[in-house]
Design a protein around this motif. Structure first.
Motif, PDB file in Angstrom:
ATOM      1  N   GLY A 151     122.213  13.091  57.487  1.00  0.00           N
ATOM      2  CA  GLY A 151     121.895  14.666  58.648  1.00  0.00           C
ATOM      3  C   GLY A 151     122.924  13.940  59.792  1.00  0.00           C
ATOM      4  N   ASP A 152     123.024  12.676  60.241  1.00  0.00           N
ATOM      5  CA  ASP A 152     123.878  11.735  61.731  1.00  0.00           C
ATOM      6  C   ASP A 152     125.602  12.330  61.025  1.00  0.00           C
ATOM      7  N   LEU A 179     134.627  11.324  56.192  1.00  0.00           N
ATOM      8  CA  LEU A 179     135.381  11.007  57.303  1.00  0.00           C
ATOM      9  C   LEU A 179     135.689  12.487  58.193  1.00  0.00           C
ATOM     10  N   THR A 180     136.331  12.211  59.201  1.00  0.00           N
ATOM     11  CA  THR A 180     137.415  12.900  59.867  1.00  0.00           C
ATOM     12  C   THR A 180     137.604  12.038  61.121  1.00  0.00           C
ATOM     13  N   ALA A 181     139.081  12.961  61.473  1.00  0.00           N
ATOM     14  CA  ALA A 181     140.032  11.549  62.892  1.00  0.00           C
ATOM     15  C   ALA A 181     140.529  12.621  63.504  1.00  0.00           C
ATOM     16  N   ASN A 182     140.895  12.538  64.631  1.00  0.00           N
ATOM     17  CA  ASN A 182     142.059  12.788  65.619  1.00  0.00           C
ATOM     18  C   ASN A 182     142.571  12.300  66.344  1.00  0.00           C
ATOM     19  N   VAL A 183     143.574  12.362  66.903  1.00  0.00           N
ATOM     20  CA  VAL A 183     144.386  11.444  68.160  1.00  0.00           C
ATOM     21  C   VAL A 183     144.674  12.101  69.046  1.00  0.00           C
ATOM     22  N   SER A 184     144.288  11.525  70.303  1.00  0.00           N
ATOM     23  CA  SER A 184     144.379  12.004  71.494  1.00  0.00           C
ATOM     24  C   SER A 184     145.298  10.768  73.190  1.00  0.00           C
ATOM     25  N   PRO A 185     146.139  11.389  73.568  1.00  0.00           N
ATOM     26  CA  PRO A 185     147.116  12.453  73.198  1.00  0.00           C
ATOM     27  C   PRO A 185     147.940  11.939  72.058  1.00  0.00           C
ATOM     28  N   THR A 186     148.145  13.873  71.449  1.00  0.00           N
ATOM     29  CA  THR A 186     148.786  13.728  70.064  1.00  0.00           C
ATOM     30  C   THR A 186     150.456  12.722  70.411  1.00  0.00           C
ATOM     31  N   SER A 202     126.944  12.090  57.514  1.00  0.00           N
ATOM     32  CA  SER A 202     126.359  10.935  56.347  1.00  0.00           C
ATOM     33  C   SER A 202     126.550  12.483  55.061  1.00  0.00           C
ATOM     34  N   GLU A 203     125.958  13.627  55.031  1.00  0.00           N
ATOM     35  CA  GLU A 203     125.584  14.572  54.168  1.00  0.00           C
ATOM     36  C   GLU A 203     126.708  14.149  52.743  1.00  0.00           C
ATOM     37  N   LYS A 204     127.712  13.477  53.473  1.00  0.00           N
ATOM     38  CA  LYS A 204     129.062  13.677  51.999  1.00  0.00           C
ATOM     39  C   LYS A 204     129.171  12.231  51.634  1.00  0.00           C
ATOM     40  N   LEU A 205     127.770  11.277  51.867  1.00  0.00           N
ATOM     41  CA  LEU A 205     128.297  10.071  51.016  1.00  0.00           C
ATOM     42  C   LEU A 205     127.235  10.167  50.336  1.00  0.00           C
ATOM     43  N   ARG A 206     127.144   9.822  49.095  1.00  0.00           N
ATOM     44  CA  ARG A 206     127.557   9.758  47.679  1.00  0.00           C
ATOM     45  C   ARG A 206     125.703   8.646  47.518  1.00  0.00           C
ATOM     46  N   ASN A 207     125.826   7.497  47.953  1.00  0.00           N
ATOM     47  CA  ASN A 207     124.833   7.499  47.870  1.00  0.00           C
ATOM     48  C   ASN A 207     123.754   6.422  48.903  1.00  0.00           C
ATOM     49  N   TYR A 208     122.776   5.571  49.107  1.00  0.00           N
ATOM     50  CA  TYR A 208     122.263   4.358  50.043  1.00  0.00           C
ATOM     51  C   TYR A 208     122.759   3.347  49.643  1.00  0.00           C
ATOM     52  N   GLY A 209     122.667   3.278  51.340  1.00  0.00           N
ATOM     53  CA  GLY A 209     123.611   1.682  51.356  1.00  0.00           C
ATOM     54  C   GLY A 209     125.023   1.670  51.524  1.00  0.00           C
ATOM     55  N   LEU A 210     125.556   0.745  51.648  1.00  0.00           N
ATOM     56  CA  LEU A 210     127.549   0.009  52.495  1.00  0.00           C
ATOM     57  C   LEU A 210     128.251   1.311  50.782  1.00  0.00           C
ATOM     58  N   THR A 211     129.113   2.058  51.963  1.00  0.00           N
ATOM     59  CA  THR A 211     130.191   2.483  51.369  1.00  0.00           C
ATOM     60  C   THR A 211     131.719   2.768  52.490  1.00  0.00           C
ATOM     61  N   GLN A 212     132.195   1.529  51.502  1.00  0.00           N
ATOM     62  CA  GLN A 212     133.493   1.518  52.150  1.00  0.00           C
ATOM     63  C   GLN A 212     134.490   1.804  51.357  1.00  0.00           C
ATOM     64  N   VAL A 233     136.851   0.795  56.875  1.00  0.00           N
ATOM     65  CA  VAL A 233     135.604   1.896  57.571  1.00  0.00           C
ATOM     66  C   VAL A 233     134.348   1.979  56.250  1.00  0.00           C
ATOM     67  N   SER A 234     133.351   1.070  57.214  1.00  0.00           N
ATOM     68  CA  SER A 234     131.970   0.765  56.599  1.00  0.00           C
ATOM     69  C   SER A 234     131.151   2.110  57.048  1.00  0.00           C
ATOM     70  N   ALA A 235     129.814   2.122  55.950  1.00  0.00           N
ATOM     71  CA  ALA A 235     128.946   2.764  56.709  1.00  0.00           C
ATOM     72  C   ALA A 235     127.595   2.725  55.522  1.00  0.00           C
ATOM     73  N   VAL A 236     126.438   2.728  56.514  1.00  0.00           N
ATOM     74  CA  VAL A 236     125.633   1.824  55.731  1.00  0.00           C
ATOM     75  C   VAL A 236     124.091   3.054  56.257  1.00  0.00           C
ATOM     76  N   LEU A 237     123.912   3.613  54.918  1.00  0.00           N
ATOM     77  CA  LEU A 237     123.132   5.276  54.915  1.00  0.00           C
ATOM     78  C   LEU A 237     121.864   4.687  54.240  1.00  0.00           C
ATOM     79  N   LEU A 238     120.401   4.966  55.759  1.00  0.00           N
ATOM     80  CA  LEU A 238     119.362   4.211  55.042  1.00  0.00           C
ATOM     81  C   LEU A 238     118.418   4.883  54.577  1.00  0.00           C
ATOM     82  N   PRO A 239     116.848   4.445  53.322  1.00  0.00           N
ATOM     83  CA  PRO A 239     116.473   5.429  52.698  1.00  0.00           C
ATOM     84  C   PRO A 239     115.513   6.057  54.168  1.00  0.00           C
ATOM     85  N   ASP A 240     115.513   7.271  53.390  1.00  0.00           N
ATOM     86  CA  ASP A 240     114.243   8.683  54.316  1.00  0.00           C
ATOM     87  C   ASP A 240     112.658   8.381  53.832  1.00  0.00           C
TER      88      ASP A 240
END
Length: 353
Positions: A151-152, A179-186, A202-212, A233-240
């Motif tokens: 949910g984060d 992931l989404t991204a934007n650059v400022s200024p254009t 985080s809602e679109k991550l498939r699994n707990y743990g590390l996604t790179q 880019v890496s993300a660590v999704l924790l169990p609830d």
């Protein structure tokens, strides 16, 4: 037969109406970044006529604080043209101004948008630009979203400095769905800085743990992907564990490590080094190690047991390889995801020279 002829004629007219005129823009939205108060800012929209001869009838702005300059003559098929839009910047805070192009291209206007924030004083990033991506300086080339709960939507930034002699319009390419991204200024002028903002859903991550994943910073829309433009880019999704009862918490498993980091010393003449960490379950129910991953290449792990009953232990053997670690961007670490609510994420740092 008559009905068929009428239908064919109607389809032909519709096709001609759709295909006859078409305007495209390199950027339909231009971000101005931070703008000095009471210092008018002008952006240039680059467009192309991809249909028949184009005549712009008028260009209307969303308020009197914005003016537009546009070509008044006929624009031939395939020709490029530009529209300059100026905002007077006489109001502090965020702004978003829309421009509508009315022409013979369509019954509906073609819209452009400029946005930014007016500030009393423009302050550039004062940190260090220690990395190079595609010829420009940045403060990082690796992004890590740590300790993410479902949910984060955490945000990370990359600061960019244009050390070249021409304008650049950075874009973040090959973004995965989470992931989404934007650059400022254009557009970033020579000697000026900008910011790339990366947001994780985080809602679109498939699994707990590390996604790179790897994304790439191009210097203009449509730029090609290459190794020198890579951002890891890496993300660590924790169990609830929020819905655990008090009884479950009392009877939960508990992980105990013989060491929280592994010091392997120096490679010297060796091409690999290894060490062992003992994992013990000192809790009251079975400990499950559901995921084991590495943040970087150059490591190999072997765990002789992933399910530990209370009182049981397991051996985690970690091997580091000199050649692969030489080019690693991030610090060598091993990640484990467990069902211990107090140690859902366990990271073991591997120290080797």
């Amino acid at each position: 037969m008559k009905r068929k002829i009428i239908l064919t004629a109607l389809l032909a007219v519709t096709f001609l109406k759709v295909s006859a005129q078409r305007i495209t823009a390199t950027n339909e939205v231009i971000d101005c970044g931070s703008v000095q108060y009471d210092q008018p800012v002008t952006v240039k929209f680059d467009l192309r006529n991809r249909g028949n001869d184009l005549q712009i009838n008028s260009v209307r702005t969303s308020c009197g604080c914005t003016e537009a300059d546009y070509p008044k003559g006929l624009i031939a098929k395939g020709d490029s043209f530009s529209i300059n839009v100026t905002y007077d910047a006489r109001q502090l805070g965020h702004f978003e101004k829309e421009v509508a192009i009315f022409s013979n291209a369509s019954d509906e206007p073609f819209y452009l948008k400029m946005r930014g924030v007016v500030v009393e004083e423009v302050v550039d990033f004062i940190g260090n630009y220690d990395f190079t991506i595609a010829g420009v300086r940045t403060d990082k080339n690796v992004i890590e979203f740590d300790d993410v709960n479902l949910g984060d939507k955490p945000v990370e930034k990359i600061h960019i400095f244009n050390s070249g002699s021409t304008n650049i319009s950075p874009v973040i390419m090959h973004l995965p769905s989470y992931l989404t991204a934007n650059v400022s200024p254009t557009t970033i002028a020579p000697g000026r800085s900008g910011t790339a903002t990366i947001t994780l859903n985080s809602e679109k991550l498939r699994n707990y743990g590390l996604t790179q994943s790897s994304v790439y910073m191009g210097m203009f829309p449509g730029d090609k992907v290459s190794e020198d433009k890579e951002i890891i880019v890496s993300a660590v999704l924790l169990p609830d564990f929020k819905n655990m009862s008090e009884t479950q918490k009392v009877n939960a498993p508990e992980m105990k490590l013989s060491a929280e980091s592994l010091d392997l010393g120096s490679f010297g003449e060796k091409q690999d080094k290894n060490g062992t960490i003992i994992i013990e379950n000192v809790g009251k129910s079975r400990l499950d190690i559901s995921s084991m991953q590495m943040f970087t290449s150059g490591l190999k792990v072997r765990l002789n047991k992933t399910r530990l009953q209370p009182g049981e232990s397991a051996k985690l053997k970690i091997t580091a390889y000199k050649k692969q670690l030489k080019n690693a961007r991030s610090k060598p670490r091993v990640l484990m995801i467990t069902n211990d609510p107090n140690h859902a994420k366990v990271v073991i740092n591997v120290n080797v020279k």
